[in-house]
Structure formats: structure tokens, C-alpha cells
Design a protein around this motif. Structure first.
Motif, short mmCIF file in Angstrom:
data_model
loop_
_atom_site.label_atom_id
_atom_site.label_comp_id
_atom_site.label_asym_id
_atom_site.label_seq_id
_atom_site.Cartn_x
_atom_site.Cartn_y
_atom_site.Cartn_z
N GLU A 1 41.36 48.74 33.02
CA GLU A 1 39.98 48.32 33.24
C GLU A 1 39.66 47.09 32.39
O GLU A 1 39.94 47.05 31.19
CB GLU A 1 39.01 49.45 32.91
N LEU A 2 39.05 46.10 33.05
CA LEU A 2 38.72 44.82 32.43
C LEU A 2 37.20 44.65 32.46
O LEU A 2 36.63 44.26 33.49
CB LEU A 2 39.37 43.67 33.20
N PRO A 3 36.50 44.96 31.38
CA PRO A 3 35.04 44.85 31.39
C PRO A 3 34.58 43.39 31.30
O PRO A 3 34.87 42.70 30.31
CB PRO A 3 34.62 45.63 30.14
N ALA A 4 33.92 42.89 32.33
CA ALA A 4 33.46 41.50 32.34
C ALA A 4 32.55 41.26 31.12
O ALA A 4 31.61 41.99 30.88
CB ALA A 4 32.70 41.21 33.63
N GLY A 5 32.89 40.22 30.35
CA GLY A 5 32.13 39.90 29.16
C GLY A 5 32.46 40.76 27.96
O GLY A 5 31.86 40.60 26.89
N THR B 1 35.34 45.65 35.69
CA THR B 1 34.15 46.49 35.66
C THR B 1 32.95 45.67 35.17
O THR B 1 33.11 44.63 34.53
CB THR B 1 34.36 47.70 34.74
N ASN B 2 31.77 46.15 35.48
CA ASN B 2 30.51 45.51 35.05
C ASN B 2 30.39 44.07 35.57
O ASN B 2 29.75 43.23 34.93
CB ASN B 2 30.37 45.51 33.53
N ALA B 3 31.01 43.78 36.69
CA ALA B 3 30.97 42.42 37.23
C ALA B 3 29.58 42.08 37.78
O ALA B 3 28.96 42.91 38.46
CB ALA B 3 32.02 42.25 38.32
N THR B 4 29.10 40.88 37.48
CA THR B 4 27.83 40.40 38.01
C THR B 4 27.98 39.09 38.78
O THR B 4 27.12 38.72 39.56
CB THR B 4 26.80 40.19 36.88
N SER B 5 29.07 38.38 38.55
CA SER B 5 29.29 37.09 39.21
C SER B 5 30.10 37.29 40.48
O SER B 5 30.90 38.22 40.60
CB SER B 5 30.03 36.14 38.27
#
Length: 318
Positions: free
Chosen positions: A76-80, A215-219
Motif C-alpha cells: 500500500e502506497l499512501p498518497a502524500g 491509497t488516499n488518492a485525490t489527484s
């Protein structure tokens, strides 16, 4: 002693310094025997040198690319945010085996003194980190391809997104993820961990594969098509800006970087995931489409050492 003899001794001392980043979602984490969960597995750690594309790409030489993680298991790669990997020479030396009972601060699971290096200890096992000291550790990187099918991943769609200077050294390493990383397609993305050691043996490289999920991607801005990095230690204005390819070096085919001569410290040049090839430490925030002109983060350069050792045209230390 002859130069050839010195090369042989150097290679003998460093021959077992084989490391890889262990995480959930890793290809051949359990080994390469179907149906067997090998907690003492070292299949992904063997170095890659003078191999055909099909053998070095995602460690195909021993079939690692044919052993994906279990369904639903991802790195898992948490954005930011950041994620942790364990760099070790064997799964047994990580928390993925024996509930972590055989781990230490170091990649081999053994005890070593602070500041451990071949410069301040007579212990030949200082070679476990493939570097003379921490400041000379070449740097490691994670890259991502926005495809879930590992057979469709190639240099044109695999983009370096995170770099950590002065690794590998200790076992536990944190990698930063750009805040603008978009979500992966259904089935996840494919990631790779890369490392080219700074001398200390044959001029080989390392590559491991992972099923990964942002994960947690917004872009929703996609990553750009990467370019091959170039040597720019002595002139940072020449560094490739924006998305960069993983580096393929000293293989029988498909090499995308070439370096020669001495670096600014008087060592033989070796491509590395650091400022020498234009990589910033941490998240690579300029990898997205239309972001190549962003101001690149300035590298904080480690202190330079002037030990004259490295590899020549034959790829061996002398």
C-alpha cells in the motif's frame, strides 16, 4: 599484489552482499516452489549481471515474476504519506518470518556496531550492505506502472516515484509517496524496487516486483512517460527533469544508462538513485504530466569520500 588479485579479493569479500526490499504484495515472497511458503526464502535477492531482458526484468532469471502475491495482497502506497520496507538478504531476517524473532537493525539479522563499515571494523561481514560506509550507500528506489499485468510493464511505463538516499544500510527504510499519485486501475498497479550498488563487487543491479495499490488518492493527473536519467553530478542543470525510468546497467541487452570516468570524489562513476543521476531524496513530485517544469527539490549531498575504488570497463572492482 596485482590489480587482478585485488579485484578477486574484493569480490570475494562482497560476494554475499545481496539485498532486496521485503514487503507485503511482493512477487516470490514465498519462494519459487509452487504451493510452498518458504520462510527462509532468498530467491529475490540474487544480483542481476549481463543477463537478457527476460532474465533481469522483474527477476525473471529464477521465475520470481511468475509467483505473484495472494489475491488481494498489495504493497500500500499512501498518497502524500510514506510506507516501510525491510531491506534484507533473506525473508527470515524480516518481520515476514518467525514473527520477527530473527531480525536486527541490520539486513542480515545479526548484531553490528553503530557506524558499521569496512573502514572501521575488521569484520569481513561489513560487506552485507555492499558499500564502504553509510554515506557511500548508492540509494534505492521504488517505481510504479499503472497496469496490473506485470507482463505489460516496460521501461516506457515504469516511473520512479520514491528514492531514499544512503540506502541500503539499515534494515527498516521509509519511502515517501508523492501527494499527487492517482489511484491505480482495478487490480492494482505493478511496482518495482531497484538498486545499483556503488562498486564493491561486480557492477550488477537488483530488481524486485510487487503488486501495489495507491491509497488516499485525490489527484487524477496521470504520471508522465519517463525518460532515461543521465549523469549530472558535476552539472545539475543537465539532470533530466520530470519522470525518469528505472536504470538498466551492465546487462546483455536493454541498457539505458552509460557512465565512464571518475566522479567528483575520485571514484569510478556508477549510476545511482541519488543526485548524481538527478534523483531527489524522497518523493519524486515532478513525475506527473505537465509537472516537468516544477522546481526540483534540491539534493542534500552527503559528505564526499576520496577512497579510490570502483569498477572499470570490465565491471570489476580494483
Amino acid at each position: 599484489m596485482s590489480r587482478l588479485a585485488l579485484a578477486s579479493l574484493a569480490f570475494a569479500a562482497f560476494a554475499h552482499a545481496h539485498l532486496v526490499a521485503w514487503t507485503q504484495g511482493m512477487y516470490c515472497k514465498n519462494g519459487t516452489d509452487a504451493g510452498v511458503d518458504n520462510v527462509n526464502n532468498d530467491a529475490p535477492v540474487s544480483p542481476l549481471y549481463q543477463l537478457k531482458y527476460s532474465d533481469y526484468w522483474f527477476h525473471g532469471v529464477n521465475g520470481c515474476n511468475n509467483f505473484p502475491p495472494a489475491d488481494g495482497e498489495f504493497l500500500e502506497l499512501p498518497a502524500g504519506g510514506s510506507f516501510t520496507a525491510e531491506i534484507a538478504d533473506n525473508r527470515a531476517a524480516t518481520t515476514l518470518s518467525f514473527n520477527g524473532a530473527k531480525t536486527s537493525d541490520w539486513p542480515d539479522g545479526a548484531w553490528h556496531p553503530d557506524g558499521y563499515s569496512i573502514e572501521n571494523t575488521a569484520d569481513a561481514d561489513a560487506s552485507i550492505v555492499h558499500t564502504q560506509n553509510e554515506s557511500m550507500a548508492a540509494g534505492t528506489a521504488f517505481a510504479i506502472s499503472y497496469t496490473s499485468d506485470i507482463t505489460q510493464v516496460n521501461l516506457n511505463n515504469l516511473v520512479v516515484f520514491s528514492v531514499r538516499y544512503m540506502t541500503p544500510y539499515k534494515r527498516v527504510v521509509s519511502y515517501d509517496v508523492p501527494a499527487d499519485m492517482p489511484a491505480c486501475p482495478e487490480g492494482g498497479c505493478t511496482c518495482a524496487w531497484m538498486w545499483i550498488p556503488n562498486g564493491c563487487g561486480l557492477a550488477n543491479m537488483y530488481m524486485a516486483g510487487y503488486k501495489c495499490q495507491v491509497t488516499n488518492a485525490t489527484s487524477t493527473t496521470p504520471v508522465a512517460t519517463p525518460q532515461a536519467p543521465v549523469w549530472c553530478e558535476d552539472d545539475q542543470s543537465q539532470c533530466v527533469q520530470g519522470a525518469k525510468e528505472v536504470m538498466i546497467w551492465h546487462q546483455a541487452e536493454g541498457n539505458n544508462v552509460e557512465v565512464d570516468g571518475l566522479d567528483d570524489s575520485g571514484n569510478w562513476r556508477s549510476p545511482a538513485y541519488n543526485w548524481k543521476m538527478g534523483f531527489a531524496d524522497g518523493a519524486q513530485n515532478d513525475i506527473f504530466q505537465n509537472s516537468g517544469s516544477q522546481k526540483r527539490e534540491e539534493a542534500v549531498l552527503p559528505s564526499k569520500r576520496h577512497t579510490r575504488r570502483g569498477h572499470g570497463a570490465d565491471g570489476k572492482v580494483f
